[in-house]
Design an enzyme around this catalytic site. Structure first.
Site, mmCIF file in Angstrom:
data_model
loop_
_atom_site.group_PDB
_atom_site.id
_atom_site.type_symbol
_atom_site.label_atom_id
_atom_site.label_comp_id
_atom_site.label_asym_id
_atom_site.label_seq_id
_atom_site.Cartn_x
_atom_site.Cartn_y
_atom_site.Cartn_z
ATOM 1 C CB SER A 102 9.515 -6.229 1.639
ATOM 2 O OG SER A 102 9.418 -5.060 2.150
ATOM 3 C CB ILE A 152 -1.067 -0.289 1.456
ATOM 4 C CG1 ILE A 152 -0.054 0.283 2.189
ATOM 5 C CG2 ILE A 152 -1.698 -1.122 1.550
ATOM 6 C CD1 ILE A 152 -1.356 0.271 3.100
ATOM 7 N N GLY A 153 1.871 0.980 -0.234
ATOM 8 C CA GLY A 153 2.835 2.345 0.056
ATOM 9 C C GLY A 153 4.102 2.448 0.783
ATOM 10 N N GLY A 154 4.027 1.350 1.358
ATOM 11 C CA GLY A 154 4.999 1.947 2.778
ATOM 12 C C GLY A 154 5.920 2.985 2.608
ATOM 13 C CB CYS A 186 8.345 -12.645 5.085
ATOM 14 S SG CYS A 186 6.768 -12.366 5.387
#
Length: 247
Positions: free
Chosen positions: A93, A5-7, A96
């Site tokens: 990112s 969402i644009g971190g 994970c």
């Protein structure tokens, strides 16, 4: 890449005296992209499986002229010295789940690692390599074969690398969340220390831990309350905090 969402975009916006433009945000989740476009309507968002991304498409994005640049989520950063230069930063990112300690830890055998390994394959085909990389993941990534393959890319192309395991509460954020960070750049780092060492602290000066109340709405409304039935079943598994908590 994996822009969510644009971190990363938000974090870059908080940096003082750092003009930048995000020339491309890549994310497969349509819901996340809806939020990203709402937050940053002027940024090109590509809803795509990264396994289909090509070096030529990245070249077309990163070679587009910009007055002020950081590039992607691919990012361009403008540094001001004797001359204004445009520098390219790739941030990512990757999923994970293949590395988390609570999971199966299939590492590079997990299909969810295919996209990040594909990215580093096509990075080698770029006409011009980025100046910087920033990669974030969970604790455990530092021991993975996926990490080893990425490090082989950096070694092959002459990058200098620093790795960190940092908790968000070390940076004055009221949240306990240990994460792995990798920084790579073409120029040597000014900080002393042997490459290959996992650093567990950064010099951020004295940080006062703010209370959660600084981040919470005062009256969020009853629609956000957890019901008694839910709390009776799952409450013992929750880490319940108060507005005055600092983690």
């Amino acid at each position: 890449f994996y822009s969510g969402i644009g971190g990363y975009h938000t974090a870059l916006s908080l940096l003082p005296n750092t003009p930048f433009s995000v020339v491309g945000a890549f994310e497969i989740s349509s819901n996340a992209n809806l939020v990203y476009r709402l937050n940053f309507p002027d940024t090109p968002v590509f809803e795509t499986n990264l396994c289909g991304l090509t070096a030529s498409k990245l070249d077309a994005l990163t070679q587009t002229p910009h007055a002020d640049h950081v590039t992607s989520e691919a990012n361009h950063v403008t540094s001001e010295a004797d001359h204004v230069t445009s520098e390219i930063l790739f941030v990512m990112s990757p999923p994970c789940q293949p590395f988390t300690r609570q999971g199966a830890r299939k590492d590079n055998l997990d299909p969810r690692t295919e996209s990040v390994l594909h990215l580093f394959d096509i990075f080698s085909e770029l006409e011009s390599l980025p100046d910087y990389f920033l990669l974030e993941n969970v604790q455990g990534f530092e021991f993975s074969q996926t990490r080893d393959r990425i490090m082989a890319f950096f070694s092959q192309h002459g990058y200098h690398v620093q790795e960190y395991l940092l908790n968000s509460n070390q940076l004055g954020i009221p949240n306990s969340r240990l994460r792995y960070f990798l920084l790579a750049r073409k120029r040597p780092f000014p900080v002393d220390g042997k490459e290959g060492t996992i650093r567990r602290e950064v010099d951020m000066g004295t940080k006062v831990q703010p209370a959660l109340s600084q981040y919470l709405d005062v009256n969020p409304g009853p629609e956000y309350e957890l019901g008694d039935k839910f709390l009776g079943k799952w409450g013992r598994l929750l880490d319940i905090v108060t507005p005055s908590s600092t983690r």
